[in-house]
Design a protein around this motif. Sequence first.
Motif, PDB file in Angstrom:
ATOM      1  N   GLY A 207     -12.005  -0.512   0.626  1.00 44.71           N
ATOM      2  CA  GLY A 207     -12.060   0.037  -0.719  1.00 44.71           C
ATOM      3  C   GLY A 207     -10.712  -0.073  -1.395  1.00 44.71           C
ATOM      4  N   LYS A 208     -10.147   1.059  -1.798  1.00 42.49           N
ATOM      5  CA  LYS A 208      -8.849   1.086  -2.486  1.00 42.49           C
ATOM      6  C   LYS A 208      -7.670   1.260  -1.522  1.00 42.49           C
ATOM      7  CE  LYS A 208     -10.459   1.163  -6.762  1.00 42.49           C
ATOM      8  NZ  LYS A 208     -10.240   0.093  -7.652  1.00 42.49           N
ATOM      9  N   MET A 209      -7.942   1.297  -0.220  1.00 48.34           N
ATOM     10  CA  MET A 209      -6.873   1.485   0.766  1.00 48.34           C
ATOM     11  C   MET A 209      -6.514   0.152   1.419  1.00 48.34           C
ATOM     12  SD  MET A 209      -6.171   4.630   0.452  1.00 48.34           S
ATOM     13  CE  MET A 209      -5.029   4.811   1.777  1.00 48.34           C
ATOM     14  N   LEU A 210      -5.212  -0.100   1.528  1.00 47.15           N
ATOM     15  CA  LEU A 210      -4.694  -1.313   2.150  1.00 47.15           C
ATOM     16  C   LEU A 210      -3.778  -0.875   3.283  1.00 47.15           C
ATOM     17  CD1 LEU A 210      -4.433  -4.460   1.820  1.00 47.15           C
ATOM     18  CD2 LEU A 210      -2.341  -3.972   0.558  1.00 47.15           C
ATOM     19  N   THR A 211      -4.074  -1.310   4.508  1.00 44.53           N
ATOM     20  CA  THR A 211      -3.251  -0.982   5.667  1.00 44.53           C
ATOM     21  C   THR A 211      -2.623  -2.256   6.192  1.00 44.53           C
ATOM     22  OG1 THR A 211      -4.750   0.827   6.245  1.00 44.53           O
ATOM     23  CG2 THR A 211      -3.242   0.083   7.957  1.00 44.53           C
ATOM     24  N   LEU A 212      -1.311  -2.228   6.382  1.00 43.94           N
ATOM     25  CA  LEU A 212      -0.576  -3.356   6.948  1.00 43.94           C
ATOM     26  C   LEU A 212      -0.103  -2.939   8.334  1.00 43.94           C
ATOM     27  CD1 LEU A 212       1.416  -4.283   3.744  1.00 43.94           C
ATOM     28  CD2 LEU A 212      -0.596  -5.413   4.653  1.00 43.94           C
ATOM     29  N   ARG A 213      -0.622  -3.611   9.362  1.00 43.21           N
ATOM     30  CA  ARG A 213      -0.325  -3.249  10.750  1.00 43.21           C
ATOM     31  C   ARG A 213       0.754  -4.162  11.319  1.00 43.21           C
ATOM     32  NH1 ARG A 213      -3.429   0.690  12.374  1.00 43.21           N
ATOM     33  NH2 ARG A 213      -5.417   1.030  11.341  1.00 43.21           N
ATOM     34  N   HIS A 214       1.767  -3.553  11.916  1.00 43.18           N
ATOM     35  CA  HIS A 214       2.885  -4.272  12.505  1.00 43.18           C
ATOM     36  C   HIS A 214       2.528  -4.726  13.922  1.00 43.18           C
ATOM     37  CE1 HIS A 214       5.606  -1.490   9.859  1.00 43.18           C
ATOM     38  NE2 HIS A 214       4.780  -2.244   9.136  1.00 43.18           N
ATOM     39  N   PRO A 215       3.151  -5.789  14.412  1.00 45.46           N
ATOM     40  CA  PRO A 215       2.866  -6.250  15.776  1.00 45.46           C
ATOM     41  C   PRO A 215       3.179  -5.208  16.853  1.00 45.46           C
ATOM     42  CG  PRO A 215       4.143  -7.892  14.568  1.00 45.46           C
ATOM     43  CD  PRO A 215       4.069  -6.673  13.707  1.00 45.46           C
ATOM     44  N   ASP A 216       4.126  -4.286  16.583  1.00 47.86           N
ATOM     45  CA  ASP A 216       4.497  -3.269  17.575  1.00 47.86           C
ATOM     46  C   ASP A 216       3.604  -2.038  17.535  1.00 47.86           C
ATOM     47  OD1 ASP A 216       5.268  -1.919  15.288  1.00 47.86           O
ATOM     48  OD2 ASP A 216       7.381  -1.739  15.851  1.00 47.86           O
ATOM     49  N   GLY A 217       2.569  -2.038  16.685  1.00 41.99           N
ATOM     50  CA  GLY A 217       1.640  -0.917  16.594  1.00 41.99           C
ATOM     51  C   GLY A 217       1.890  -0.007  15.400  1.00 41.99           C
ATOM     52  N   GLY A 218       3.050  -0.125  14.750  1.00 39.77           N
ATOM     53  CA  GLY A 218       3.311   0.657  13.550  1.00 39.77           C
ATOM     54  C   GLY A 218       2.470   0.157  12.389  1.00 39.77           C
ATOM     55  N   PHE A 219       2.432   0.900  11.301  1.00 36.76           N
ATOM     56  CA  PHE A 219       1.658   0.471  10.143  1.00 36.76           C
ATOM     57  C   PHE A 219       2.138   1.188   8.894  1.00 36.76           C
ATOM     58  CE2 PHE A 219      -0.532   4.149  11.774  1.00 36.76           C
ATOM     59  CZ  PHE A 219      -0.927   4.848  10.634  1.00 36.76           C
ATOM     60  N   ARG A 220       1.760   0.652   7.755  1.00 33.69           N
ATOM     61  CA  ARG A 220       1.978   1.281   6.444  1.00 33.69           C
ATOM     62  C   ARG A 220       0.650   1.248   5.708  1.00 33.69           C
ATOM     63  NH1 ARG A 220       7.329   3.270   5.093  1.00 33.69           N
ATOM     64  NH2 ARG A 220       8.765   2.048   6.327  1.00 33.69           N
ATOM     65  N   ARG A 221       0.355   2.350   4.991  1.00 32.75           N
ATOM     66  CA  ARG A 221      -0.872   2.405   4.195  1.00 32.75           C
ATOM     67  C   ARG A 221      -0.505   2.505   2.722  1.00 32.75           C
ATOM     68  NH1 ARG A 221      -5.471   6.126   5.599  1.00 32.75           N
ATOM     69  NH2 ARG A 221      -4.174   7.510   4.400  1.00 32.75           N
ATOM     70  N   PHE A 222      -1.254   1.753   1.907  1.00 34.32           N
ATOM     71  CA  PHE A 222      -1.036   1.743   0.464  1.00 34.32           C
ATOM     72  C   PHE A 222      -2.355   1.963  -0.241  1.00 34.32           C
ATOM     73  CE2 PHE A 222       2.105  -1.011   2.428  1.00 34.32           C
ATOM     74  CZ  PHE A 222       3.294  -0.509   1.922  1.00 34.32           C
ATOM     75  N   ARG A 223      -2.278   2.524  -1.441  1.00 32.56           N
ATOM     76  CA  ARG A 223      -3.446   2.715  -2.295  1.00 32.56           C
ATOM     77  C   ARG A 223      -3.377   1.674  -3.404  1.00 32.56           C
ATOM     78  NH1 ARG A 223      -2.593   7.581  -3.086  1.00 32.56           N
ATOM     79  NH2 ARG A 223      -3.956   8.338  -1.454  1.00 32.56           N
ATOM     80  N   VAL A 224      -4.437   0.876  -3.566  1.00 32.67           N
ATOM     81  CA  VAL A 224      -4.519  -0.117  -4.629  1.00 32.67           C
ATOM     82  C   VAL A 224      -4.818   0.616  -5.927  1.00 32.67           C
ATOM     83  CG1 VAL A 224      -5.693  -2.189  -5.455  1.00 32.67           C
ATOM     84  CG2 VAL A 224      -5.310  -1.872  -2.993  1.00 32.67           C
ATOM     85  N   LEU A 225      -4.006   0.380  -6.953  1.00 33.67           N
ATOM     86  CA  LEU A 225      -4.125   1.090  -8.224  1.00 33.67           C
ATOM     87  C   LEU A 225      -4.885   0.268  -9.256  1.00 33.67           C
ATOM     88  CD1 LEU A 225      -0.449   2.369  -8.388  1.00 33.67           C
ATOM     89  CD2 LEU A 225      -2.460   3.602  -7.546  1.00 33.67           C
ATOM     90  N   ASP A 226      -5.595   0.950 -10.140  1.00 29.47           N
ATOM     91  CA  ASP A 226      -6.354   0.287 -11.195  1.00 29.47           C
ATOM     92  C   ASP A 226      -5.589   0.190 -12.507  1.00 29.47           C
ATOM     93  OD1 ASP A 226      -8.620  -0.039  -9.576  1.00 29.47           O
ATOM     94  OD2 ASP A 226      -9.355   1.961 -10.072  1.00 29.47           O
ATOM     95  N   ASP A 227      -4.391   0.753 -12.555  1.00 25.57           N
ATOM     96  CA  ASP A 227      -3.669   0.827 -13.824  1.00 25.57           C
ATOM     97  C   ASP A 227      -2.691  -0.327 -14.049  1.00 25.57           C
ATOM     98  OD1 ASP A 227      -1.643   1.407 -12.061  1.00 25.57           O
ATOM     99  OD2 ASP A 227      -1.230   3.407 -12.846  1.00 25.57           O
ATOM    100  N   GLY A 228      -2.734  -1.370 -13.222  1.00 23.29           N
ATOM    101  CA  GLY A 228      -1.866  -2.521 -13.421  1.00 23.29           C
ATOM    102  C   GLY A 228      -0.545  -2.458 -12.679  1.00 23.29           C
ATOM    103  N   ARG A 229      -0.269  -1.351 -11.979  1.00 17.60           N
ATOM    104  CA  ARG A 229       0.985  -1.253 -11.236  1.00 17.60           C
ATOM    105  C   ARG A 229       0.893  -1.855  -9.850  1.00 17.60           C
ATOM    106  NH1 ARG A 229       2.568   4.317 -10.426  1.00 17.60           N
ATOM    107  NH2 ARG A 229       0.359   4.804 -10.609  1.00 17.60           N
ATOM    108  N   GLY A 230      -0.291  -2.252  -9.403  1.00 20.62           N
ATOM    109  CA  GLY A 230      -0.447  -2.889  -8.100  1.00 20.62           C
ATOM    110  C   GLY A 230      -0.851  -1.925  -7.023  1.00 20.62           C
TER     111      GLY A 230
END
Length: 126
Positions: free
Chosen positions: A62-85
Amino acid sequence: MKRIGGILVVLATLTGCGEQAPSAQRQAGATAQAEPVDDGKADCALGGSHEWVHDCAVERAGKMLTLRHPDGGFRRFRVLDDGRGLEAADGAEAAKLTILDDKRIEVVAGSDRYRLPAQIGATRRP
């Protein structure tokens, strides 16, 4: 860093299915500056590293983007509809977005950097 105001950033759908064939440039062993390929991974430079690797798994729900690192860490981002990315979905570090060209953005969160495919176009004003 380029400002994004007035520009619409739409992240390309990254599914991780790997069904899209690599471009001829990638097959020839071109560098990471070749056309982005949707293989379910993103280029990343983690922990302040200056070396980019194509080794961070991308998951989109959906609107969630998860970037998983090779070492098991990760970052989660919310995709915005207002043009900011996008914006950081959790954690204390804000995401900073830079447009690299008309097909890619760079996202920085803390000491981690990611390059993601995106469709970029000017917004229309009423």
